[in-house]
Design a protein around this motif. Structure first.
Motif, short mmCIF file in Angstrom:
data_model
loop_
_atom_site.label_atom_id
_atom_site.label_comp_id
_atom_site.label_asym_id
_atom_site.label_seq_id
_atom_site.Cartn_x
_atom_site.Cartn_y
_atom_site.Cartn_z
N GLU A 1 1.16 13.67 2.88
CA GLU A 1 0.88 12.42 2.50
C GLU A 1 0.15 12.23 1.22
OE1 GLU A 1 -1.44 11.12 5.91
OE2 GLU A 1 0.32 10.30 6.88
N GLU B 1 1.76 9.95 -2.24
CA GLU B 1 1.12 8.61 -2.39
C GLU B 1 0.61 8.70 -3.90
OE1 GLU B 1 -2.02 8.30 0.62
OE2 GLU B 1 -0.47 7.85 2.25
N GLU C 1 8.20 8.25 8.35
CA GLU C 1 7.61 6.88 8.76
C GLU C 1 7.38 6.17 7.15
OE1 GLU C 1 3.61 8.88 9.53
OE2 GLU C 1 4.33 9.56 11.49
N ARG C 2 8.11 6.77 6.24
CA ARG C 2 7.70 6.01 4.97
C ARG C 2 9.25 5.14 4.54
NH1 ARG C 2 3.43 8.52 3.19
NH2 ARG C 2 3.59 7.93 1.34
N GLN C 3 8.88 4.12 3.85
CA GLN C 3 9.96 3.36 3.20
C GLN C 3 10.79 3.86 2.36
OE1 GLN C 3 10.93 0.28 4.90
NE2 GLN C 3 9.28 0.68 6.39
N ARG C 4 10.33 4.70 1.41
CA ARG C 4 11.02 5.28 0.09
C ARG C 4 11.56 6.69 0.51
NH1 ARG C 4 9.18 9.14 -3.53
NH2 ARG C 4 6.90 8.76 -2.90
N PRO C 5 12.78 6.93 0.56
CA PRO C 5 13.42 8.18 0.67
C PRO C 5 12.90 9.45 -0.12
CG PRO C 5 15.06 7.19 -0.93
CD PRO C 5 13.85 5.90 -0.34
#
Length: 342
Positions: A243, A247, A272-276
């Motif tokens: 993480e 980030e 869990e993340r939107q960005r690949p």
């Protein structure tokens, strides 16, 4: 006699002996020995009486005493890091198959990545007079094994080299595999690549980190300190590292996971993340083909088989300087490592 009475007569830990069989059959010990070992010189009627006594008493031949008289126990020990790790399942099975082909029993245990526990387990196996040992080392000082090796216990180290002694070893190419995996991410456009690995005292972790740095240097990429994290493979630690890298204003666009346990947590974090986020993991994991996870695969069965075959060659009298065998890894592209930077 009812079931309770029969059960109360059982004396656990007191197995029937040939002397008990001889007394029940009314014959001498030598006669029982001949029947048990399939030797001639016993009449069919006597053999029948002895066999009936054996069946009634539940007698089993003491193979330990028999093989000790020959100087070999027909057993080998396998000391793993963690019995629950999927990598060690096929490795252990391959060792067992080779041992079985040589008429030997495999005894295995886990060090739980604890050097003291490793030494305790290894010496316990030596005390039980195993003929040979295959060890995935947890510690970095194996001088405690020198007296055992000199006494004739063949020893092969697997996955990691022995510490402070010369010994046979069978390894996977951790450096080359990691270098190839990171180069694969670079070839798909990534320059900000994070590396999450195991504890730095572990040989495979440092070799895979070395491969990462080599691939980045080959591409002229300067590695930032925040892109590298070594430590335990506990999910909480790995999650925090992943993480932190993903980030901030300039996150990494790809992750290289240093082993299968790191890969599993990395997959969860990325999901869990939107960005690949591109991902390559070292070691294959269950369902990786269905999840589309690109991996650097080790052939655990080949590692175990090679180590066991080398061990039995030693036991059969092969005499040469300690050998280092390094097996290649294989890049398996499945999609996650081929994603371009977001």
């Amino acid at each position: 006699m009812d079931r309770t009475t029969r059960h109360s007569e059982i004396r656990y830990g007191n197995r029937p002996t040939m002397k008990d069989v001889a007394a029940r059959a009314g014959v001498g010990l030598k006669t029982v020995s001949r029947v048990v070992n399939g030797e001639p010189g016993v009449t069919s009627d006597t053999e029948r009486r002895v066999q009936e006594a054996i069946d009634a008493l539940g007698f089993r031949r003491n193979d330990s005493a028999r093989v000790l008289r020959k100087g070999r126990t027909a057993s080998i020990g396998l000391v793993l890091e963690d019995l629950a790790d999927p990598f060690y399942g096929p490795l252990s099975r391959a060792v067992e198959e080779v041992a079985r082909a040589h008429g030997a029993l495999l005894i295995n245990g886990s060090s739980a990545e604890d050097p003291e526990r490793e030494q305790e387990l290894v010496l316990a196996l030596c005390a039980r007079r195993v003929d040979g040992l295959i060890v995935i080392p947890a510690g970095d000082d194996h001088r405690y094994l020198e007296p055992e090796i000199k006494a004739g216990i063949a020893t092969v180290f697997v996955d990691r080299p022995a510490g402070r002694i010369d010994a046979d070893m069978v390894l996977s190419d951790s450096f080359g595999g990691s270098r190839e995996g990171v180069a694969h991410l670079i070839a798909h456009g990534h320059r900000r690549i994070g590396f999450i690995g195991d504890q730095p005292r572990i040989h495979t972790a440092t070799e895979r980190l070395r491969g990462y740095h080599a691939a980045m240097a080959d591409a002229g990429i300067t590695v930032e300190d925040s892109w590298v994290s070594l430590g335990t493979t506990a999910p909480g630690r790995v999650r925090a590292a992943a993480e932190a890298m993903l980030e901030g204003p300039e996150p990494v666009t790809a992750l290289f996971a240093g082993n299968n346990r790191v890969t599993v947590t990395a997959v969860r974090v990325i999901a869990e993340r939107q960005r690949p986020v591109a991902l390559v993991g070292f070691d294959d994991i269950e369902l990786a083909d269905l999840l589309g996870i690109t991996v650097i695969s080790q052939d655990a069965s080949a590692v175990g088989r090679t180590a066991a075959e080398h061990l039995f060659r030693r036991l059969d009298g092969a005499d040469h300087t300690p050998a280092r065998v390094e097996l290649p890894t294989t890049l398996i592209p499945r999609g996650s490592g081929e994603l371009p930077p977001a």
